[in-house]
Design an enzyme around this catalytic site. Structure first.
Site, PDB file in Angstrom:
ATOM      1  N   CYS A 235       0.758  -0.985   0.226  1.00  0.00           N
ATOM      2  CA  CYS A 235       0.072  -0.258  -0.092  1.00  0.00           C
ATOM      3  C   CYS A 235       0.504   1.380   0.064  1.00  0.00           C
ATOM      4  O   CYS A 235       1.698   1.623  -0.593  1.00  0.00           O
ATOM      5  CB  CYS A 235      -0.844  -0.032   1.147  1.00  0.00           C
ATOM      6  SG  CYS A 235      -2.253   1.133   1.018  1.00  0.00           S
ATOM      7  N   ASP A 328      -8.247  -5.241  -6.030  1.00  0.00           N
ATOM      8  CA  ASP A 328      -8.058  -4.532  -5.180  1.00  0.00           C
ATOM      9  C   ASP A 328      -8.944  -3.414  -5.768  1.00  0.00           C
ATOM     10  O   ASP A 328      -9.005  -3.108  -6.917  1.00  0.00           O
ATOM     11  CB  ASP A 328      -6.724  -4.124  -5.296  1.00  0.00           C
ATOM     12  CG  ASP A 328      -6.753  -2.842  -4.737  1.00  0.00           C
ATOM     13  OD1 ASP A 328      -6.771  -2.530  -3.932  1.00  0.00           O
ATOM     14  OD2 ASP A 328      -4.771  -2.671  -4.443  1.00  0.00           O
ATOM     15  N   HIS A 362      -6.706  -6.652  -1.722  1.00  0.00           N
ATOM     16  CA  HIS A 362      -5.430  -5.187  -1.540  1.00  0.00           C
ATOM     17  C   HIS A 362      -4.740  -5.674  -0.641  1.00  0.00           C
ATOM     18  O   HIS A 362      -3.685  -5.646  -0.935  1.00  0.00           O
ATOM     19  CB  HIS A 362      -6.018  -3.680  -1.355  1.00  0.00           C
ATOM     20  CG  HIS A 362      -4.985  -2.930  -0.725  1.00  0.00           C
ATOM     21  ND1 HIS A 362      -4.246  -2.456  -1.685  1.00  0.00           N
ATOM     22  CD2 HIS A 362      -4.917  -2.432   0.961  1.00  0.00           C
ATOM     23  CE1 HIS A 362      -3.524  -1.546  -1.340  1.00  0.00           C
ATOM     24  NE2 HIS A 362      -3.880  -1.347  -0.042  1.00  0.00           N
TER      25      HIS A 362
END
Length: 420
Positions: A235, A328, A362
């Site tokens: 991230c 994601d 994600h």
């Protein structure tokens, strides 16, 4: 008499468990249930139904689940299909050293709700210990200069390949991945950079000199093998990991899990230079049918279409492993990774590998971790959708974790012979 066995009873969380049932009547249908509580008392649970063989046995390595939280042959399905009783709860291990997760596996008769209550009698049960540290791994609290975090060292004299582990938008210090990586032979620094100890309570800028200090701290340690280190990041952490790889020559291998290839929201500062955030389109922030916010379209009109905002990844000296979840919902990770690899190819570079997983979300974590499709995040209201479908996400976690270790081993020390 029905007998439930699980081997091993105590193991690392990324090690598979062989679950079997014997002593059933031929073709008997049974329910297997798994449950555990995190350190805050939040309950996670799963269940699956199986039919015994003609000799009264169920073997999860061979037999297919008939239904429940997953279907098909999935030896570790009871673990990765666990769901939180309280919605929007992410399973995160905080105390990695002293207390393992305790997973209760129960063998039950198939049950039916009676007046709103679940009636199910247990035939047998076992309790498994799932650790994030192997025997002999040590943890060193790090508070040196500006650096805040935890250093995990494998048992033995070393020296060991060094890795910096970075998480993202939740802030604080996450240690579970670093401790697990150390259990496989890597000296790993879990590095906090906001929302922890005396670090800033909010992330307002990314000071790359702070991360440079972390690299230098790691390389100074007598048990760390130089001359370079690796980065494992996800991230916003992956955004920083990419920026580090471009600006810091000591970065030899960088793993980027679902990150952007541009400055997303907070300026990056390094030796007097300021790298400004990429413009985003807030009108593309969407809310799904469950009321969860999705950010993956916010850079459609800027970073996704105009490469002038992209990091100059071709300037990096090390190697890259991109890990992408194609479902994601937080970042358009596939597009960002494809842009980055296209830049490398255009520059004639072959220093990259791309692993792209359909159906993965994600939060790609170590193997057998339950999918977290959505959770609360500091300073974001409403809660964030991370995406992912349970079975393909679990497969992505298992495959990518092995590939991450191989990649780091290959580029940090080709002679490193740790068992994966």
């Amino acid at each position: 008499m029905a007998k439930l066995t699980a081997v091993p009873l105590s193991a690392l969380v990324d090690e598979p468990v062989h679950i079997r049932v014997t002593g059933l009547t031929p073709f008997q249908v049974v329910c297997l249930q798994a449950s555990m509580k995190d350190e805050k008392g939040n309950l996670f649970h799963s269940q699956a139904f199986y039919r015994a063989s003609e000799v009264g046995e169920v073997d999860l390595e061979r037999d297919s689940s008939l239904g429940g939280d997953y279907m098909g042959v999935h030896p570790m399905g009871l673990f990765w299909s666990m769901k939180p009783e309280k919605l929007l709860t992410r399973l995160v291990k905080r105390d990695v050293m002293n207390r393992p997760h305790k997973v209760h596996i129960k063998l039950c008769h198939p049950y039916f709700p009676v007046e709103g209550k679940v009636i199910s009698s247990s035939l047998d049960s076992v309790i498994l210990e799932r650790w994030y540290v192997a025997p002999g791994v040590t943890r060193i609290h790090v508070k040196e200069g500006r650096i805040r975090g935890a250093l995990f060292l494998p048992p033995g004299e070393g020296p060991f390949p060094g890795v910096i582990d970075l998480f993202g938008g939740a802030g604080g210090l996450f240690e579970f991945r670093a401790s697990l990586l150390a259990s496989h032979g890597f000296a790993t620094l879990a590095l906090a950079y906001w929302g922890y100890d005396d670090l800033p309570s909010r992330l307002e800028k990314v000071d790359l000199e702070y991360f440079e200090e972390g690299v230098e701290f790691l390389l100074r340690h007598p048990k760390v093998l130089g001359p370079g280190v690796g980065v494992l990041s996800v991230c916003i952490g992956a955004e920083i990991g990419l920026s580090m790889a471009i600006n810091l020559k000591q970065i030899t291998a960088t793993v980027l899990i679902n990150g952007p290839n541009f400055v997303s929201s907070n300026p990056h500062v390094y030796r007097g230079k300021v790298f400004q955030p990429t413009p985003c389109s807030e009108e593309f922030v969407t809310t799904n049918a469950l009321g969860l916010v999705e950010f993956y379209r916010t850079f459609e009109e800027t970073a996704d279409k105009d490469t002038k905002y992209c990091f100059p990844i071709e300037k990096a000296h090390g190697h890259f492993l991109f890990v992408v979840g194609e479902d994601d919902k937080n970042l358009n990770s596939k597009v960002h990774a494809e842009q980055a690899t296209a830049q490398l190819m255009k520059s004639g570079k072959k220093n990259w590998t791309l692993l792209s997983y359909p159906g993965a979300g994600h939060l790609i974590e170590p193997p057998y971790s339950p999918l977290c499709p959505a959770s609360r995040t500091p300073f974001v209201i409403p809660s964030i959708s991370w995406g992912g479908e349970v079975i393909p996400h679990a497969a992505a976690q298992e495959h990518s974790w092995k590939e991450i270790q191989k990649f780091l081993k290959q580029h940090l020390n080709p002679g490193f012979n740790s068992q994966l």
